[in-house]
Design a protein around this motif. Structure first.
Motif, short mmCIF file in Angstrom:
data_model
loop_
_atom_site.label_atom_id
_atom_site.label_comp_id
_atom_site.label_asym_id
_atom_site.label_seq_id
_atom_site.Cartn_x
_atom_site.Cartn_y
_atom_site.Cartn_z
N ARG A 256 0.82 -1.22 0.00
CA ARG A 256 0.00 0.00 0.00
C ARG A 256 0.85 1.27 0.00
O ARG A 256 0.35 2.36 0.18
CB ARG A 256 -0.94 -0.01 1.20
CG ARG A 256 -1.94 -1.15 1.14
CD ARG A 256 -2.97 -1.08 2.23
NE ARG A 256 -3.95 -2.15 2.05
CZ ARG A 256 -3.98 -3.26 2.76
NH1 ARG A 256 -3.09 -3.46 3.70
NH2 ARG A 256 -4.89 -4.19 2.53
N ASP A 257 2.16 1.08 -0.17
CA ASP A 257 3.08 2.22 -0.11
C ASP A 257 3.49 2.59 -1.54
O ASP A 257 4.03 1.76 -2.26
CB ASP A 257 4.30 1.81 0.72
CG ASP A 257 5.40 2.83 0.67
OD1 ASP A 257 5.17 3.95 0.16
OD2 ASP A 257 6.51 2.51 1.14
N ALA A 258 3.20 3.84 -1.92
CA ALA A 258 3.49 4.27 -3.29
C ALA A 258 4.97 4.55 -3.52
O ALA A 258 5.42 4.71 -4.65
CB ALA A 258 2.69 5.53 -3.60
N HIS A 260 6.99 7.08 -3.09
CA HIS A 260 7.38 8.33 -3.76
C HIS A 260 8.65 8.94 -3.17
O HIS A 260 9.24 9.83 -3.77
CB HIS A 260 6.24 9.35 -3.66
CG HIS A 260 5.03 8.98 -4.45
ND1 HIS A 260 5.12 8.45 -5.72
CD2 HIS A 260 3.71 9.04 -4.17
CE1 HIS A 260 3.90 8.22 -6.18
NE2 HIS A 260 3.03 8.54 -5.24
N LEU B 10 -5.79 -1.02 -1.75
CA LEU B 10 -4.57 -0.22 -1.58
C LEU B 10 -4.70 0.87 -0.51
O LEU B 10 -3.76 1.60 -0.22
CB LEU B 10 -4.18 0.43 -2.92
CG LEU B 10 -3.77 -0.57 -4.01
CD1 LEU B 10 -3.65 0.12 -5.35
CD2 LEU B 10 -2.46 -1.26 -3.66
N VAL B 45 -1.07 9.49 -3.32
CA VAL B 45 -1.44 9.26 -4.71
C VAL B 45 -0.63 8.04 -5.18
O VAL B 45 0.57 7.97 -4.94
CB VAL B 45 -1.13 10.49 -5.59
CG1 VAL B 45 -1.34 10.17 -7.06
CG2 VAL B 45 -1.99 11.67 -5.17
N MET B 46 -1.30 7.09 -5.78
CA MET B 46 -0.63 5.85 -6.18
C MET B 46 -1.03 5.44 -7.59
O MET B 46 -2.08 5.85 -8.08
CB MET B 46 -1.05 4.70 -5.25
CG MET B 46 -0.65 4.87 -3.83
SD MET B 46 -1.13 3.41 -2.89
CE MET B 46 0.07 2.22 -3.46
#
Lengths: 329, 81
Positions: A256-258, A260, B10, B45-46
């Protein structure tokens, strides 16, 4: 430490041994990729913490261990488990929460275990394995079993109290434990430089009287050789030992970690430094394998994984009666 | 075979995410692991990656809307894996 894309020196080893390392790393990569898509599809419940790009650490270290040696692992433990000999089936069944999984469906991704193969349930608490491994190694020493404990943790563990207490205990008791820091440079979203003023984690361990070195963690042979020396030292009564394996986390901390916070140029540089590609190139250059043969290894692993997923979907779930089993308190 | 892609889980705490923008168009060929949709969860934001390879047939999820986890967001024509 070698520069990132330094050539892997495989000259001292036979093709069979090297192909075994290669196969195990590909197994870990494809297991993680396969699990990632099962998660995205919604087929598999829970969240996952993955180790793509860190395969050489698990494989290099576990190959240096005997089957009777023990490891402690973390929430990012799929690679350690596969490298320690757990089967894809018992792990995948566990991820599906099945009663036939390695923890009876009660543990899930963060608690990979097989006591017969030398792996206690992986510990999801950051640095939680450090005091456990110290205690385990104390038992090995007092009972004179000749076994060694290998304790995996990440750079996020090094500012935890349990880490310092556990490492110090192991040091003052002179016990046979190899502490292995997979320095993938991020503890969740925090860069290691923000939690440590010293230049290397190895320096911290030397302050406790434990020798340790920083090693290219994406060179499986360098990891294996360093682990071999550390394990031999421990078995000869010169433990504990420490390895700082420099590597990189290619995925988010969890699914769940983008992610960035990883700068793009840094990411790209590390994506090029692929432990599997590096060993594959060395194998091809040495004439131990062709590109086609290495592709075939991957394809076979992918097919086996797909078969295992079908089996996993058909496994029995725990029943109500299982609720009160394996409960100690 | 038409694969109905459901919104992956997510979000860290909620059951819903905001759809920001499509990253591919209807008719585009997409690969497994390709980022095809931008969303915003409670935390960040993903990008959402496609779990299958194929051709995008229809966008069900519309930009600037909120969708629940598990809702069908796209139809992807696959050759079967």
């Amino acid at each position: 430490m070698n520069s990132p894309q330094a050539k892997i020196d495989i000259d001292s080893y036979e093709a069979g041994f090297l192909l075994g390392l290669y196969e195990c790393m590909v197994q870990i990569r494809e297991f993680e990729e396969g699990v990632k898509f099962l998660f995205l599809e919604g087929t598999m419940p829970g969240t996952i913490h993955q180790c793509q790009g860190q395969e050489a650490c698990a494989v290099g270290v576990c190959t240096a261990l005997e089957p009777t040696d023990w490891i402690t692992s973390t929430f990012r433990g799929h690679g350690h488990a596969l490298a320690k000999g757990l089967s894809v089936d018992e792990m995948l069944f566990e991820l599906f929460g099945a009663a036939t999984g390695c923890a009876g469906g009660k543990g899930g991704s963060m608690h990979m275990v097989n006591m017969d193969k030398g792996m206690i349930p992986s510990i999801a608490i950051v640095a939680g394995g450090v005091p456990v491994a110290a205690g385990m190694a104390l038992a090995f020493k007092m009972q004179q079993t000749g076994q060694v404990a290998a304790c995996f943790f990440g750079d996020g563990a090094i500012a935890e109290g349990a880490f310092h207490e556990g490492v110090n205990m192991a040091a003052i008791w002179d016990v046979p434990v190899v502490f292995i820091c997979e320095n993938n440079q991020y503890g969740a979203s925090t860069h290691v430089s923000k939690v440590m003023r010293a230049a290397t984690i190895a320096e911290r361990l030397s302050s406790y009287g434990i020798d340790g070195r920083r090693i290219d963690g994406n060179d499986v042979i360098a990891v294996y050789e360093a682990a071999r020396r550390a394990v031999d030292d421990c078995r000869a009564g010169r433990g504990p030992a420490f390895l700082e394996l420099m590597t990189y986390r290619r995925t988010g901390h969890s699914r769940r970690d983008a992610c960035h916070y990883q700068p793009k140029p840094e990411r790209e540089q590390w994506l090029e430094n692929d432990p599997i590609v590096r060993l594959g190139q060395a194998l091809i250059e040495a004439g131990h394998a062709t590109t086609e043969e290495l592709d075939a290894v991957r394809k076979h692993i992918l097919t086996s994984f797909d078969d295992a997923v079908e089996r996993a979907k058909a496994q029995p779930q725990p029943t109500l009666a299982d609720l009160t089993t394996h409960v100690l308190a | 075979m038409l694969y109905k892609f459901k919104m992956p889980d997510l979000s860290t705490t909620g059951d819903e995410v905001d759809v920001k923008q499509w990253l591919v168009n209807v008719g585009d060929r997409i690969t497994r692991g390709q980022a095809i949709l931008e969303i915003e969860t409670d935390k960040a934001v993903m990008e959402v990656e496609s779990p299958v390879e194929g051709v995008l047939r229809e966008w069900v999820a519309q930009p600037d809307t909120t969708v629940g986890v598990g809702t069908i967001i796209a139809h992807i024509e696959t050759a079967g894996r």
